[in-house]
Design an enzyme around this catalytic site. Structure first.
Site, PDB file in Angstrom:
ATOM      1  N   SER A 132      94.619  10.188  -2.424  1.00 17.79           N
ATOM      2  CA  SER A 132      95.162  11.529  -2.215  1.00 17.79           C
ATOM      3  C   SER A 132      94.942  12.366  -3.462  1.00 17.79           C
ATOM      4  O   SER A 132      94.866  11.833  -4.581  1.00 17.79           O
ATOM      5  CB  SER A 132      96.662  11.445  -1.923  1.00 17.79           C
ATOM      6  OG  SER A 132      97.266  12.728  -1.964  1.00 17.79           O
ATOM      7  N   TYR A 173     104.559   8.312  -6.065  1.00 20.14           N
ATOM      8  CA  TYR A 173     103.447   8.501  -5.132  1.00 20.14           C
ATOM      9  C   TYR A 173     102.136   8.655  -5.904  1.00 20.14           C
ATOM     10  O   TYR A 173     101.120   8.036  -5.554  1.00 20.14           O
ATOM     11  CB  TYR A 173     103.703   9.734  -4.267  1.00 20.14           C
ATOM     12  CG  TYR A 173     102.631   9.991  -3.233  1.00 20.14           C
ATOM     13  CD1 TYR A 173     102.420   9.103  -2.179  1.00 20.14           C
ATOM     14  CD2 TYR A 173     101.831  11.136  -3.290  1.00 20.14           C
ATOM     15  CE1 TYR A 173     101.439   9.339  -1.221  1.00 20.14           C
ATOM     16  CE2 TYR A 173     100.859  11.392  -2.340  1.00 20.14           C
ATOM     17  CZ  TYR A 173     100.661  10.484  -1.309  1.00 20.14           C
ATOM     18  OH  TYR A 173      99.688  10.718  -0.359  1.00 20.14           O
TER      19      TYR A 173
END
Length: 310
Positions: free
Chosen positions: A147, A173
């Site tokens: 990501s 994350y």
């Protein structure tokens, strides 16, 4: 040839995948379902994994050439059971797309005591992919779905579980998504001599179930970060449809030249350039995510954490 607006069907136009076997993790929702659908519609036999098989059967019910297996990436026992089941069948794969993941939930731990995001997004895939690596055919590919969120944080090799530092959902994350890229870098180095290449990709901003565990406070913090980035000159996020978001995964797995994507980070159906811009949004990849020495160090730490040497 392709760009941020390209869809899975456009990327795969004219591509015949008959006779190919491709494994996709996380096919119970969102991009995993679309990746499986697109590949199967071009003739590939797709093995899809899901933690919740009942949900996956519902969401993938109309897809031919798809079989489902249970895989809970938050459990090393579950990872090993799934890998052992695949080895027992001894059927090779042409590509593995590691798509499953969680994002920015409150602090939690996997069944093995790992911080949830690092444990699920990185360590679960690390153990599973390495265990089934012998099943990848020569010329095969590994695609790690990372990501742009890797820009939130580099991995912390000294404190992967937030035992010494304060937990922040998007820092966690970011660490896990940087780990996905570093894993691809080192996996590529270790396997390219036998013709197997690995790459990491950013799907783009896509509205899926991925953010279902975010609290209102986490959403607010993210909003404030993105607004600050815009004020600093960052480009606005251009959101994609699910077929557009899934396009880079299938492009990297079966369309792109192996030497072009091996050991690299891709976005918008192309290879990304290194960017050190001070904001989270925008294109490019942080240099720390492609650092080969950092990738080796993470591999060693990951082996220690999962208790296996690959």
């Amino acid at each position: 040839m392709f760009n941020a607006k390209s869809t899975t069907d456009e990327v795969l136009a004219g591509v015949d995948l008959m006779g190919k076997r491709i494994l996709v993790t996380g096919v119970s929702a969102g991009m995993g379902v679309e990746i499986a659908r697109a590949l199967a519609s071009h003739g590939a036999h797709v093995v899809g994994t899901a933690r919740d098989l009942a949900k996956a059967r519902t969401t993938t019910g109309g897809i031919a050439n798809l079989e489902l297996i249970e895989l809970d990436l938050a459990s090393l026992a579950g990872v090993r059971a799934a890998a052992d089941a695949l080895h027992a069948r001894a059927e090779p794969f042409d590509a593995v797309i590691a798509n499953a993941g969680v994002m920015a939930g409150e602090f939690g731990k996997t069944l093995d005591g790992f911080e949830m995001q690092f444990g699920t997004n990185h360590l679960g895939h690390f153990a599973f992919v390495n265990r089934i690596a012998p099943l990848l055919r020569r010329g095969g590919r590994l695609v790690m779905v990372s990501s742009g969120g890797h820009r939130f944080a580099d991995v912390d090799l000294d404190d992967p579980g937030f035992e010494k530092t304060c937990y922040e959902p998007f820092v966690a994350y970011g660490r896990s998504k940087t780990a996905n890229i570093l894993f691809a870098v080192e996996f590529d180095r270790r396997h390219r001599d036998r013709g197997v290449r690995a790459t990491a990709i950013h799907p783009g901003g896509v509205a899926t179930e991925l953010g279902r565990h975010m609290t209102p406070e986490t959403v607010q913090a993210l909003t404030e970060t993105l607004e600050a980035d815009l004020r600093a000159g960052a480009p606005p996020i251009e959101y994609k449809s699910i077929p557009q978001g899934a396009a880079t995964s299938v492009w990297a797995a079966v369309v792109a030249p192996a030497d072009a994507v091996g050991g690299r980070y891709c976005e918008d159906c192309g290879v990304a350039e290194i960017s050190e811009a001070n904001w989270v949004t925008g294109g490019g990849v942080r240099a720390y995510a492609l650092d080969p020495e950092r990738a080796k160090a993470l591999w060693a730490l990951s082996e220690k954490m999962v208790g296996e040497t690959f």
